[in-house]
Design an enzyme around this catalytic site. Sequence first.
Site, PDB file in Angstrom:
ATOM      1  N   GLY A 173       9.582   4.796   7.896  1.00  0.00           N
ATOM      2  CA  GLY A 173       8.401   3.952   7.815  1.00  0.00           C
ATOM      3  C   GLY A 173       7.423   4.499   6.791  1.00  0.00           C
ATOM      4  O   GLY A 173       7.587   5.611   6.275  1.00  0.00           O
ATOM      5  N   CYS A 174       6.412   3.694   6.502  1.00  0.00           N
ATOM      6  CA  CYS A 174       5.469   4.094   5.454  1.00  0.00           C
ATOM      7  C   CYS A 174       4.593   5.246   5.913  1.00  0.00           C
ATOM      8  O   CYS A 174       4.438   6.233   5.188  1.00  0.00           O
ATOM      9  CB  CYS A 174       4.637   2.902   5.017  1.00  0.00           C
ATOM     10  SG  CYS A 174       3.913   1.928   6.351  1.00  0.00           S
ATOM     11  N   TYR A 175       4.007   5.132   7.117  1.00  0.00           N
ATOM     12  CA  TYR A 175       3.212   6.257   7.612  1.00  0.00           C
ATOM     13  C   TYR A 175       4.050   7.536   7.709  1.00  0.00           C
ATOM     14  O   TYR A 175       3.609   8.598   7.261  1.00  0.00           O
ATOM     15  CB  TYR A 175       2.623   5.937   8.982  1.00  0.00           C
ATOM     16  CG  TYR A 175       1.410   5.045   8.988  1.00  0.00           C
ATOM     17  CD1 TYR A 175       0.278   5.345   8.230  1.00  0.00           C
ATOM     18  CD2 TYR A 175       1.362   3.918   9.804  1.00  0.00           C
ATOM     19  CE1 TYR A 175      -0.856   4.539   8.274  1.00  0.00           C
ATOM     20  CE2 TYR A 175       0.235   3.109   9.852  1.00  0.00           C
ATOM     21  CZ  TYR A 175      -0.881   3.418   9.095  1.00  0.00           C
ATOM     22  OH  TYR A 175      -1.995   2.623   9.153  1.00  0.00           O
ATOM     23  N   THR A 186       6.541   8.589   6.047  1.00  0.00           N
ATOM     24  CA  THR A 186       6.787   9.214   4.744  1.00  0.00           C
ATOM     25  C   THR A 186       5.598  10.056   4.300  1.00  0.00           C
ATOM     26  O   THR A 186       5.735  11.218   3.908  1.00  0.00           O
ATOM     27  CB  THR A 186       7.089   8.125   3.691  1.00  0.00           C
ATOM     28  OG1 THR A 186       8.279   7.438   4.079  1.00  0.00           O
ATOM     29  CG2 THR A 186       7.261   8.720   2.302  1.00  0.00           C
TER      30      THR A 186
END
EC number: 1.2.1.38
Lengths: 345, 345, 345, 345
Positions: free
Chosen positions: A151-153, A155
Amino acid sequence: MAQLQRIGIVGGTGYAGAELLRLLVSHPQAKVVAVTSRGDAGTPVADAYPQLRGVVDLDFVAPDADNLADCDVVFFATPHAAAMHDVPALLEAGKRVIDLSADFRLRDASLWAQWYGTDHVCPELIERAVYGLPELNRDRIAGADLVACPGCYPTAVILGFKPLIDAGLVDKDSLIADAKTGVSGAGKSLKPGFLFAEMHDSFKAYGVAGHRHLPEIRQILGDLAKDDVGLTFVPHLVPMIRGIHATLYGRLNTQADLQTLFETSYAGEPFVDVLPAGATPETRHVRGGNMCRIAVHRPGGGDTAVVLSVIDNLVKGAAGQAVQCFNLMIDAPENSALAAPGALP
Amino acid sequence: MAQLQRIGIVGGTGYAGAELLRLLVSHPQAKVVAVTSRGDAGTPVADAYPQLRGVVDLDFVAPDADNLADCDVVFFATPHAAAMHDVPALLEAGKRVIDLSADFRLRDASLWAQWYGTDHVCPELIERAVYGLPELNRDRIAGADLVACPGCYPTAVILGFKPLIDAGLVDKDSLIADAKTGVSGAGKSLKPGFLFAEMHDSFKAYGVAGHRHLPEIRQILGDLAKDDVGLTFVPHLVPMIRGIHATLYGRLNTQADLQTLFETSYAGEPFVDVLPAGATPETRHVRGGNMCRIAVHRPGGGDTAVVLSVIDNLVKGAAGQAVQCFNLMIDAPENSALAAPGALP
Amino acid sequence: MAQLQRIGIVGGTGYAGAELLRLLVSHPQAKVVAVTSRGDAGTPVADAYPQLRGVVDLDFVAPDADNLADCDVVFFATPHAAAMHDVPALLEAGKRVIDLSADFRLRDASLWAQWYGTDHVCPELIERAVYGLPELNRDRIAGADLVACPGCYPTAVILGFKPLIDAGLVDKDSLIADAKTGVSGAGKSLKPGFLFAEMHDSFKAYGVAGHRHLPEIRQILGDLAKDDVGLTFVPHLVPMIRGIHATLYGRLNTQADLQTLFETSYAGEPFVDVLPAGATPETRHVRGGNMCRIAVHRPGGGDTAVVLSVIDNLVKGAAGQAVQCFNLMIDAPENSALAAPGALP
Amino acid sequence: MAQLQRIGIVGGTGYAGAELLRLLVSHPQAKVVAVTSRGDAGTPVADAYPQLRGVVDLDFVAPDADNLADCDVVFFATPHAAAMHDVPALLEAGKRVIDLSADFRLRDASLWAQWYGTDHVCPELIERAVYGLPELNRDRIAGADLVACPGCYPTAVILGFKPLIDAGLVDKDSLIADAKTGVSGAGKSLKPGFLFAEMHDSFKAYGVAGHRHLPEIRQILGDLAKDDVGLTFVPHLVPMIRGIHATLYGRLNTQADLQTLFETSYAGEPFVDVLPAGATPETRHVRGGNMCRIAVHRPGGGDTAVVLSVIDNLVKGAAGQAVQCFNLMIDAPENSALAAPGALP
């Protein structure tokens, strides 16, 4: 040199799908042959994304197996709980799968069920999936046929904490991640809170009681720490389109040269840039690009480490990272289609 | 009922000055008679602030003693290190002074010199100044002739931590304040970083190594804790005009009903609104108004308290708080000129 | 002095409804007793609009006649085609109605049906309605029991063209209105185009083929011209929340002192501000306030008049104008509850 | 295939300079060897533009002839009145020059002096300069050694009007261009009006009395019309970073199929995209890309043509167009370094 790969993108109407298209049209070893959309099948992709007029000439097709039969690699840019239904057959058919959604990220299927509200339909494949963060799993990704992109968070948070945890410098029971995101991470969800009039010129926290990226982050940080970690994770919504800024706090249990630690940890990483001491990254510095830029501080020379970590949530936090994994999988240069800098301002 | 007060505003061209004007024109016991500006003396106030055309008919005057001779109360909305030069004579002349700048906030003149880069010219007056946070010092403000209004970050942070520290519930050595502000807190500074093209659609931290509001916050939290506190304070810049959102983290040293604690602590406070359990305040909920809205969480039932505290930096963080102090000083209803809700969206 | 009026607001969950509440809570002759919402009946109004917490203590009620029985004046802040169903009975019951929606603006019921896609259910009342633009119809509004408040675009465009048309100075067959609006004019519509990620940092025209405000503007300009007018009207969407900026072009058929013409035309108007020659109004100059600010130019001394007219679409373009009409109807000062300037920045 | 060209960029710290760098690093026939900056000489280019960290390894050099001696082609991305001082010597030395500034756009040196406030120092070179709009001057650009790239507004306005004027369909005496721009067109000017707090969430016109792009547009439209044209040009500032949206009005003097006219006019143009009938372009559809997208409308089937024309002011309106000209000059594919689509959202 890598062979030309025939690419399918499932869930092509969302932002991550569009971003995959934007990147892959410049990829010398990729040819996108199918972009699926349940709702828009039969209409030109460029109707949904006018910036691609004249660049992408495909029509959306229905997300049927037939339409993907011709692909070597299939990217899923779908909401959660979609990929898990289609992936088994695709693997069976010999295709490699890169899943940008959450379906294969959590190793514990019951934890997945708890956070995503439905049972996992192919838990036996979870173990086969490689967590697609090249800075952790470069070699395993290269050999994988199923990659679960982070997920973006996660990363931004994992890359920020990694050197500190690897070096055992921080109290792993009291980590804090105060994270801020642009709204595109929510996709095109038609929810009132994402209306321009409802979020412009304003700022708020959300999901304080629990966000789906929390167990994912804890799983990976736990891997690094070789033990459970205690993490408080508070996401916030910034009135901007792209970008994640994670501000990370860890209590130092010893003195160390944090700047050198970070620079050494990420030496040679093509997509992690450790800023000079004292710098503060801005999300616009990574907008449109696949870079994660990180700065580490110790305010007042005290015992709290503050790490600032920024990514573009749609690139290093989604489509770019997927392409980076793809490059590893096909033995292409890791920065193929990812070398162009973002536009600023 | 309070007598009509003749008001002077020194430093009327900045945002706090304009906001004072906006509020005071609706105040039944205030009549603004002088607004000073070194650069714009002789020109109509409404030329600088077109929203006041037809409402404020004054011209700016030079910031000379003569032009303020007629005032009962003088507000300073100047950059730091200006008020301290003029305040002694004004007090001598029997006027009451409300200083929105930093000059009388820090009790330790050497600390002031260290953070503000110049010696204090009237350190003997610092002790006389009352810190203008009504929720702490209501009675002392009422009797003061020199009020030092808090900075915008301190207001949001102190009000958020106060119940926890008063109750002795958190480890006072490891407080964390991750704060986010709109850009108007920087005033009209002509710096590249505040250009629209340089900050729109982006997010960043700044001042990680040390921000001038840090010693102010530590001083007041130390008062509450009756001991030095350890505070990590990281400010961030949000692409919005108004608003501060402080996300505060404290490690709990015991179990407690935080919701009840906060509601009880602020019962009866006209400008602190404790939100229902589970809520998350948004900066737009206080835009244009003098309210501080606070929510308290304990994510996952763990040992970290998370407090979310929002204010409008130009109102409760500056001009509104100054008017609230003014109301106390003249024995007017505390919400005079402050009752109108802000506009949303 | 006007008697206290008991007020009902129908359609209280939209932006215009919230704005009515914001203004009316400060009105000395108004007491809001009922705010209706079909979907939110039974829940506190302040839950929908947190900026009103502590200010408005009402719960939403269902939009039934019973719930409005107690009102003297009823405001409709509903989507089109709602008010026309309820207004007849309310008038019958002796209440006065101020309709912010489109239902009673067009005099020609068939034109209404054509643009709004449904038949009008009480065409006989249209004639009884007074078009609620005080600068045109001050006296008739005062005596009306049914007021049809203008749309937001019409207010800005009509006030901008009025002096030129009254004076017969422009070619009435080739008027051009290039208008720009903030997104709040669309209300809380859950349409993809109004998502933050879809409109932030971008600009576009829309409705070029025909916008519902076109026949309304033509009707009123035609009244002024005493003849049909030819008008090209192109609306645009600006990435901002509030504000309309109309740029109006008219071909001059004679020389005239336009500045004096405009100043004379609007002398004494409390809510029209003609700017000094050469000025350019900004939408933020009227944000939150009821003022229309207008500048008139003749670029290069040529034969094209350019008028710049700005309003806050939710105030002078909706709720503020409705309150201005209300003030006329109850013989209160025209600026009651409308005197406070907007906040800037 | 074109030979590798050694490139110098004069004025590298501005937005157009940075955009040139962004594009040229991907150009297979270009190697940037010198980037000048008077103020930042000696510091890394990537310090000024962190998005280029790891991509551009040059330091800024002083804008001296020596530092450009090694270049084949020199781009000027300077404010006006700078290039004219250096260009003569560079041409003399056999280099080709692409000037993104205004110095060689106006054929009439006295008109230039009037609008730019200083005399032209090499009027004899003006005639030698080719106006760098490939859609008008493709062949002449290919052979030029001095190209004067158009301004951003002129590009959008000229491309929008061109088919109508070429076909003689509109009254050339009453053209209207209502244009809107993002703020990056103003560069990094430290003016109060470009501060975030002063322009966010607001909209305004400016330069109504006369903008420097007016004579440039009139010159080129006059060329097309083979006669003087009457043009009213009103620019507006949109709270966004990039993008120009020109809304153009022309009075039709005859009936015609405008859609076919536009499609035919621009058939084969690589960077002009005529949208399908009824469409409305958005500035984000061209953000980061070199495309101009145009839609033509005739509202209500009347006698007014409305053309909507959008570009990215920093790409097709500046750096991208310069690279397009460069490609023509070196006989590279016209879309070299310009093929990548922009990122959306």
